[in-house]
Design a protein around this motif. Structure first.
Motif, PDB file in Angstrom:
ATOM      1  N   ALA A  41       0.828  -1.209   0.000  1.00 18.18           N
ATOM      2  CA  ALA A  41       0.000   0.000   0.000  1.00 18.18           C
ATOM      3  C   ALA A  41       0.861   1.256   0.000  1.00 18.18           C
ATOM      4  N   VAL A  42       1.945   1.221   0.768  1.00 14.14           N
ATOM      5  CA  VAL A  42       2.849   2.377   0.823  1.00 14.14           C
ATOM      6  C   VAL A  42       3.434   2.667  -0.558  1.00 14.14           C
ATOM      7  N   VAL A  43       3.895   1.611  -1.235  1.00 11.15           N
ATOM      8  CA  VAL A  43       4.485   1.792  -2.567  1.00 11.15           C
ATOM      9  C   VAL A  43       3.441   2.351  -3.540  1.00 11.15           C
ATOM     10  N   THR A  44       2.225   1.792  -3.464  1.00  8.79           N
ATOM     11  CA  THR A  44       1.149   2.242  -4.358  1.00  8.79           C
ATOM     12  C   THR A  44       0.806   3.712  -4.128  1.00  8.79           C
ATOM     13  N   LEU A  45       0.691   4.085  -2.854  1.00  5.26           N
ATOM     14  CA  LEU A  45       0.322   5.461  -2.520  1.00  5.26           C
ATOM     15  C   LEU A  45       1.427   6.447  -2.886  1.00  5.26           C
ATOM     16  N   LEU A  46       2.700   5.998  -2.746  1.00  4.61           N
ATOM     17  CA  LEU A  46       3.815   6.900  -3.058  1.00  4.61           C
ATOM     18  C   LEU A  46       3.870   7.238  -4.542  1.00  4.61           C
ATOM     19  N   ILE A  47       3.502   6.259  -5.395  1.00  8.86           N
ATOM     20  CA  ILE A  47       3.590   6.522  -6.831  1.00  8.86           C
ATOM     21  C   ILE A  47       2.326   7.209  -7.359  1.00  8.86           C
ATOM     22  N   SER A  48       1.320   7.336  -6.488  1.00 11.17           N
ATOM     23  CA  SER A  48       0.111   8.066  -6.907  1.00 11.17           C
ATOM     24  C   SER A  48       0.414   9.559  -6.945  1.00 11.17           C
ATOM     25  N   ARG A  49      -0.363  10.277  -7.708  1.00  8.23           N
ATOM     26  CA  ARG A  49      -0.124  11.715  -7.859  1.00  8.23           C
ATOM     27  C   ARG A  49      -1.063  12.545  -6.989  1.00  8.23           C
ATOM     28  N   TRP A  52      -2.749  14.015  -0.877  1.00 10.22           N
ATOM     29  CA  TRP A  52      -3.129  13.509   0.457  1.00 10.22           C
ATOM     30  C   TRP A  52      -2.835  12.014   0.595  1.00 10.22           C
ATOM     31  N   LEU A  53      -2.863  11.276  -0.543  1.00  6.42           N
ATOM     32  CA  LEU A  53      -2.490   9.859  -0.494  1.00  6.42           C
ATOM     33  C   LEU A  53      -0.987   9.689  -0.264  1.00  6.42           C
ATOM     34  N   ALA A  54      -0.205  10.605  -0.869  1.00  3.53           N
ATOM     35  CA  ALA A  54       1.249  10.577  -0.638  1.00  3.53           C
ATOM     36  C   ALA A  54       1.561  10.871   0.829  1.00  3.53           C
ATOM     37  N   GLY A  55       0.812  11.797   1.425  1.00  9.34           N
ATOM     38  CA  GLY A  55       0.990  12.092   2.858  1.00  9.34           C
ATOM     39  C   GLY A  55       0.668  10.894   3.726  1.00  9.34           C
ATOM     40  N   LEU A  56      -0.420  10.166   3.343  1.00  8.53           N
ATOM     41  CA  LEU A  56      -0.771   8.946   4.067  1.00  8.53           C
ATOM     42  C   LEU A  56       0.337   7.901   3.943  1.00  8.53           C
ATOM     43  N   ALA A  57       0.965   7.845   2.756  1.00  4.23           N
ATOM     44  CA  ALA A  57       2.071   6.910   2.546  1.00  4.23           C
ATOM     45  C   ALA A  57       3.242   7.220   3.469  1.00  4.23           C
TER      46      ALA A  57
END
Length: 692
Positions: A41-49, A52-57
């Motif tokens: 999930a962390v990897v997925t969220l980090l590559i999202s643009r 707020w998802l990157a912050g969650l990552a």
């Protein structure tokens, strides 16, 4: 049960131990799957643009790092344990220790084997315990093989899960007590191993007896691995013993002022003194083993309002400065009574104060220091070798005493002095005006057990410097032989010096491990007395002792045989401990060979005729000469006998014309013959156990 545990109600509840093996396996699988899911999930969220998802990552990444950092830590630290109420010991188990208990329960249930022995099999695979075996000169493989053999021997028909959990609780409680004593943050695998020494289990008792493992030795051997583990995070062992108290409070901030900001600077005192509290903060001093009673008397006396002054009286190297340094350590940790809280402990170097000063300059220096101490209001003054204040060998010392003694009488600040028994008796005890101001605290030699523990820590420093492993057997032998053959010095310094000498010898010989045999060889080289077990050549010599003596002495067959029998008995280890090697009364007219036989025995037993201490007892026939022999009560005259034996503790004592001695001397030797020791006029115990 420890004193601290009296107000607590300990229990043990760990759901993982009540589960079946399949249940625990399922929990582990779920845990690993969850962790992998979070990682994905962390990897997925980090590559999202999406911001707020990157912050969650990022938050999840921090969670993962926290998990990995504290994965090997217990849920709670022992230092944070509540003082009273219900306490679940399972929360204070390090994961590695819990795993040991899990595996032991599984194996015991599956194979119907003895649970305690299963725990033994699991703990001895731990690196810390393996190191303990190595230090004890016990082959780990042989020990493990014997454990396996005992497990097959100890098959149990049926033991309920409830009974097994009760056994585990009892073991964990004992392990907690070990962890608390060692100041561990959690219950370690090594603590469980130590707890096994007290387990009420016949197989464990037989196992330890078979490998000659004593509980006390095991405790000290495990200090090696515990200390290494403690400092592994900093990847280095301390350079001095002071660094071994490092722990959670090690990184205390440097403080110049007291916390109330009411003290004042002391520039003159700082110039001529050493701030021991500052040295304790820098991890240079403060480590202490033993001397608990002397330390407590010091603290109690310094805390009182009237005459808060102490004189520590003890021989050189016995630990006076160590006790004072420990006080400095306790002050910076706030582990002192309120009157000593937030104080500075400063050692005044009197020699530097006096050096190069005229009487007027000396008075001015002392006056400035006293004013600074009084203004600061937070200083405890330490005066090493306080006898120099009252010596009558120079106006400078007299001036120092004149300046300081009146101030001490005012109780303005606590004062600690240290001195030696001889100087105390000769220079201080007779001065009632000074003695009345101080509580006199005799500092005694630490025990052999305490000396062994201290040398374990010192060995870690020596290993770091010399790159040679030191076995616990070498440490134990150093302490034992230092006490026996170097009684003129005191533990722990005597044993420390011997260990260093043996280490140097081992290094010259290219040894990688220092064992007890090398310590024995080193002592034999120093004292020229056979200590090792008699080998074939020496045994042959002992058997033919009469023939060897008769090569230099004609006739006296009966006397020579009697002497030879006693010496053979001694060398075989059959004589009673605590007495001289032998006591002989040679009776006969002048010229028949009494003195010659004594000389031959000296050379045979001690390697040289120079090892004879000879007294003409016709010189000791009255009361006055009696004091010359053992020392005068006021300490001003040293005893000829006691001084000679302190210098040559392994020697032949020849008392020529013994029957002419003063009657009190004859009675004196009854004690020597019976106890093997004598207390001189300075209170020192003089050892005669290595004399004839």
């Amino acid at each position: 049960m420890t004193v601290e545990s009296v107000k607590r109600n300990f229990y043990f509840s760990e759901p993982r131990l009540t589960m079946t093996y399949a249940g625990r396996f399922l929990v582990r699988v779920v845990g690993y799957v969850t962790f992998l899911f979070v990682l994905a999930a962390v990897v997925t969220l980090l590559i999202s643009r999406i911001p707020w998802l990157a912050g969650l990552a990022v938050l999840l990444t921090l969670f993962i790092f926290d998990f990995l950092i504290f994965k090997k830590e217990a849920d709670r630290s022992i230092s944070e344990m509540p003082k009273k109420g219900e306490v679940n010991l399972a929360s204070y188990l390090r994961p590695s220790a819990l795993s040991v208990l899990e595996r032991a329960l599984d194996k015991s249930s599956l194979n119907r084997t003895n649970l305690t022995m299963e725990v033994m099999r699991q703990v001895i695979t731990s690196p810390s315990v393996r190191e303990g075996f190595m230090r004890l000169d016990v082959e780990h493989g042989d020990f493990l093989q014997k454990v396996e053999s005992f497990l097959k021997e100890g098959i149990e028909n049926s033991t309920s899960k409830e009974d097994q959990l009760k056994q585990v609780k009892g073991l964990v409680l004992k392990a907690y007590e070990r962890a608390y004593e060692r100041k561990h943050t959690a219950i370690e695998v090594s603590d469980i191993f130590s707890a096994l020494t007290e387990a009420d289990n016949e197989l464990v008792g037989r196992l330890f007896a078979m490998f000659s493992i004593e509980k006390e030795d095991l405790e000290k051997a495990l200090i090696f691995s515990a200390a290494k583990s403690q400092f592994s995070k900093m990847s280095q062992i301390p350079n001095s013993l002071g660094g071994f108290w490092m722990g959670e409070d090690a990184r205390r901030r440097h403080r110049v002022m007291n916390r109330a900001w009411t003290s004042r600077p002391t520039p003159t005192l700082d110039k001529y003194g050493i701030d021991l509290t500052e040295q304790a903060r820098r991890e240079m001093v403060g480590f202490m083993v033993g001397h608990r009673q002397e330390y407590q008397r010091l603290v109690d006396t310094l805390s009182r309002s009237i005459n808060p002054n102490v004189i520590l009286v003890g021989e050189e190297g016995i630990g006076k400065e160590t006790i004072v340094a420990r006080l400095a350590f306790s002050i910076i940790k706030d582990e002192v009574p309120e009157p000593l809280f937030d104080k500075r402990l400063v050692s005044l170097q009197l020699g530097e104060v006096v050096a190069g000063a005229t009487q007027e300059e000396l008075q001015a220096r002392l006056q400035r220091m006293i004013e600074e101490i009084e203004m600061a209001g937070n200083v405890i003054l330490f005066l090493p070798e306080i006898h120099n204040l009252v010596k009558t060998s120079g106006t400078a010392y007299l001036s120092a005493a004149d300046a300081l003694i009146p101030i001490i009488k005012n109780n303005d600040f606590p004062v600690i002095g240290s001195t030696y028994p001889r100087e105390f008796k000769a220079d201080i005890e007779s001065r009632s005006d000074i003695v009345g101001l101080f509580e006199v605290v005799p500092v005694n030699e630490i025990s052999e057990t305490e000396a062994e523990e201290l040398l374990v820590y010192q060995s870690l420093i020596l290993e770091k410097k010399e790159k040679i492993i030191i076995s616990f057997g070498a440490i134990k032998k150093s302490v034992k032989l230092a006490r026996k053959y170097f009684a003129n010095k005191f533990l722990p310094s005597s044993a420390g010096e011997l260990l260093k000498s043996a280490l140097s010898e081992a290094k010259r010989n290219g040894e990688k491990v220092l064992k007890a045999e090398m310590v024995i060889q080193t002592v034999e080289g120093k004292v020229n007395v056979p200590i090792h077990e008699a080998k074939e050549e020496e045994a042959e010599k002992l058997i033919n002792l009469e023939s060897i003596i008769h090569e230099k002495l004609v006739d006296q067959v009966e006397a020579v045989k009697a002497v030879s029998d006693v010496l053979r008995e001694y060398r075989s280890g059959l004589t009673k401990a605590g007495k001289p090697i032998a006591n002989f009364l040679f009776v006969g007219p002048t010229g028949v060979g009494k003195t010659e036989l004594a000389k031959i025995l000296t050379e045979l037993m001690f390697g040289s005729k120079e090892m004879m201490v000879r007294f003409d007892m016709t010189e000791y026939q009255d009361k006055q000469s009696f004091f010359r022999f053992i020392g005068s009560p006021d300490g001003k005259v040293s005893g000829a006998l006691t001084v000679a034996i302190i210098k040559k503790p392994y020697s032949m004592i020849l008392l020529d014309e013994f029957e002419k001695a003063y009657p009190d001397i004859l009675n004196l030797f009854l004690q020597v013959f019976d106890d093997g020791r004598l207390t001189d006029n300075l209170g020192r115990t003089v050892d005669f156990q290595n004399t004839i």
